[in-house]
Design an enzyme around this catalytic site. Structure first.
Site, PDB file in Angstrom:
ATOM      1  N   ASP A  88       3.229   2.768   1.831  1.00 32.77           N
ATOM      2  CA  ASP A  88       3.298   2.169   0.310  1.00 32.77           C
ATOM      3  C   ASP A  88       1.830   2.571  -0.338  1.00 32.77           C
ATOM      4  O   ASP A  88       1.838   2.928  -1.353  1.00 32.77           O
ATOM      5  CB  ASP A  88       3.659   0.837   0.422  1.00 32.77           C
ATOM      6  CG  ASP A  88       4.002   0.147  -0.827  1.00 32.77           C
ATOM      7  OD1 ASP A  88       3.957   0.863  -1.959  1.00 32.77           O
ATOM      8  OD2 ASP A  88       4.270  -1.041  -0.847  1.00 32.77           O
ATOM      9  N   ASP A 128       0.275   5.626  -3.111  1.00 31.52           N
ATOM     10  CA  ASP A 128      -0.195   5.471  -4.272  1.00 31.52           C
ATOM     11  C   ASP A 128      -1.412   6.089  -4.611  1.00 31.52           C
ATOM     12  O   ASP A 128      -1.802   6.627  -5.726  1.00 31.52           O
ATOM     13  CB  ASP A 128      -0.084   3.782  -4.531  1.00 31.52           C
ATOM     14  CG  ASP A 128       1.115   3.267  -5.433  1.00 31.52           C
ATOM     15  OD1 ASP A 128       2.420   3.892  -5.251  1.00 31.52           O
ATOM     16  OD2 ASP A 128       1.117   2.504  -6.222  1.00 31.52           O
ATOM     17  N   LYS A 143      -3.085   1.668  12.795  1.00 22.91           N
ATOM     18  CA  LYS A 143      -4.165   1.123  12.996  1.00 22.91           C
ATOM     19  C   LYS A 143      -4.278   0.641  14.511  1.00 22.91           C
ATOM     20  O   LYS A 143      -4.142  -0.529  14.688  1.00 22.91           O
ATOM     21  CB  LYS A 143      -4.065  -0.014  12.026  1.00 22.91           C
ATOM     22  CG  LYS A 143      -5.426  -0.940  12.192  1.00 22.91           C
ATOM     23  CD  LYS A 143      -6.690  -0.224  11.500  1.00 22.91           C
ATOM     24  CE  LYS A 143      -7.783  -1.192  11.408  1.00 22.91           C
ATOM     25  NZ  LYS A 143      -8.959  -0.563  10.998  1.00 22.91           N
ATOM     26  N   ASP A 188      -7.625   3.423   7.578  1.00 14.71           N
ATOM     27  CA  ASP A 188      -8.733   3.274   7.007  1.00 14.71           C
ATOM     28  C   ASP A 188      -9.646   4.394   6.673  1.00 14.71           C
ATOM     29  O   ASP A 188      -9.955   4.793   5.533  1.00 14.71           O
ATOM     30  CB  ASP A 188      -9.691   1.923   7.499  1.00 14.71           C
ATOM     31  CG  ASP A 188     -10.059   1.809   8.833  1.00 14.71           C
ATOM     32  OD1 ASP A 188      -9.485   2.621   9.609  1.00 14.71           O
ATOM     33  OD2 ASP A 188     -10.747   1.611   9.552  1.00 14.71           O
ATOM     34  N   TYR A 235       7.105  -5.316   6.246  1.00 21.15           N
ATOM     35  CA  TYR A 235       8.063  -5.640   4.869  1.00 21.15           C
ATOM     36  C   TYR A 235       9.441  -6.416   5.359  1.00 21.15           C
ATOM     37  O   TYR A 235      10.134  -6.926   4.497  1.00 21.15           O
ATOM     38  CB  TYR A 235       8.260  -4.474   4.303  1.00 21.15           C
ATOM     39  CG  TYR A 235       7.141  -3.923   3.544  1.00 21.15           C
ATOM     40  CD1 TYR A 235       5.916  -4.492   3.485  1.00 21.15           C
ATOM     41  CD2 TYR A 235       7.053  -2.709   2.440  1.00 21.15           C
ATOM     42  CE1 TYR A 235       4.901  -4.063   2.750  1.00 21.15           C
ATOM     43  CE2 TYR A 235       6.216  -2.492   1.809  1.00 21.15           C
ATOM     44  CZ  TYR A 235       4.946  -3.075   1.904  1.00 21.15           C
ATOM     45  OH  TYR A 235       3.786  -2.577   1.367  1.00 21.15           O
TER      46      TYR A 235
END
Ligand code: NAD
Length: 276
Positions: free
Chosen positions: A163, A167, A107, A139, A56
């Site tokens: 992020d 959620d 990852k 994942d 980001y």
């Protein structure tokens, strides 16, 4: 592209690198989750998301024109060793105060940046022998969050993965309107806000769930002002309001009393007064 860069600027200027996102399922809301009650009841996990680094913020970024004339969008994922170390320390300390289990999500099988993340988190972990450290690819973590979320105590992850996963975790608790967050700097000063955004689709209707915002104030009392008693009082008042069977529309289920945003706020204030 207007709102988020200013928010990101605020986070990075105030050095709020440690984002705490608890996902707790209040037993009264077990029916509001889309998952089966036995999968989510008793859920109490904490996501620790790095907030001022990663893709980001990484440079270079933008849209460029390649030699063949085709346009290409690009971003850069970077983490320095010190950025990883400080968020790892933050997460291990939180795990020490909870059930002493920390799962670092990356990852590392594909991205060098997160392979490095895993290496540094493992090194920091040696300083916290009382905390059981595990690693999981993002994942798989997404899958495990909806398959068996109660296996997690503290999840430590990067800005981007945090992020998305937070959620996802919010829906385990029934509604994004239930989840507070804290974004802290190195001295414990911070910014407190619900994890949801401005909810423009329901703006002005007086139907938003105010509990995530109210619970953010409880986090502020706990983490910045070290006032556990006051924090617990607010959390108890939210619990009491739910016990009174009042529900905003996002957490409504049959047999409950549907209330507006302001009525839910009033119910929490009444509960606070009743216990004082
Ligand atoms: N941390 C943040 O500041 C943050 C987080 C997410 C989005 N945003 C910003 O907010 C704006 C809207 O984004 P979005 O619509 O993708 O996400 P959002 O979180 O605002 O809304 C997502 C969905 O959840 C619902 N929702 C959100 N809060 C709720 C509440 N308290 N009670 C009931 N339902 C609720 C909304 O109605 C919507 O359907 C954008 O500008 C986005 O950039 C900010």
């Amino acid at each position: 592209m207007l709102f988020q860069p200013y928010l990101f600027l605020l986070r990075s200027t105030l050095n709020l690198f440690s984002n705490l996102r608890p996902a707790i399922l209040y037993p009264q809301l077990a029916d509001a989750s889309t998952l089966k009650p036995e999968i989510v009841s008793g859920l109490d996990l904490m996501i620790v998301r790095e907030l001022t680094g990663g893709i980001y913020f990484g440079q270079p970024r933008g849209v460029r024109v390649l030699e063949n004339g085709e346009r290409q969008g690009f971003n850069t994922a970077t983490y320095t060793e010190s950025e990883i170390r400080r968020i790892a320390h933050s997460a291990f300390k939180i795990a020490q105060k909870r059930n002493k289990k920390l799962c670092s999500v990356d990852k590392a099988n594909v991205l060098e940046c997160t392979e490095f993340w895993r290496e540094i988190v493992t090194e920091v972990g040696k300083e916290y022998p009382d905390v059981a450290l595990s690693h999981m690819y993002v994942d798989n973590a997404a899958m495990q969050l909806v398959r068996a979320p109660k296996q997690f105590d503290v999840i430590l992850t990067s800005n981007l993965f945090g992020d998305v996963l937070s959620d996802c975790a919010s829906m385990l608790t029934g509604s994004i309107g239930m989840l507070p967050s804290a974004s802290l700097n190195e001295t414990g000063k911070g910014m407190y806000e619900p994890i949801h955004g401005s909810a423009p689709d329901i703006a002005g209707k007086n139907i938003a769930n105010p509990l995530a915002t109210i619970l953010s104030a409880a986090m502020m009392l706990r983490y910045t002002f070290n006032n556990e008693v006051a924090a617990a009082r607010i959390e108890q008042a939210v619990n009491d309001a739910l016990d009174a069977n009042v529900r905003t529309v996002d957490i409504y289920s049959e047999g409950m009393t549907k209330v507006s945003c302001s009525e839910m706020g009033d119910a929490v204030v009444t509960a606070l007064k009743n216990r004082s």
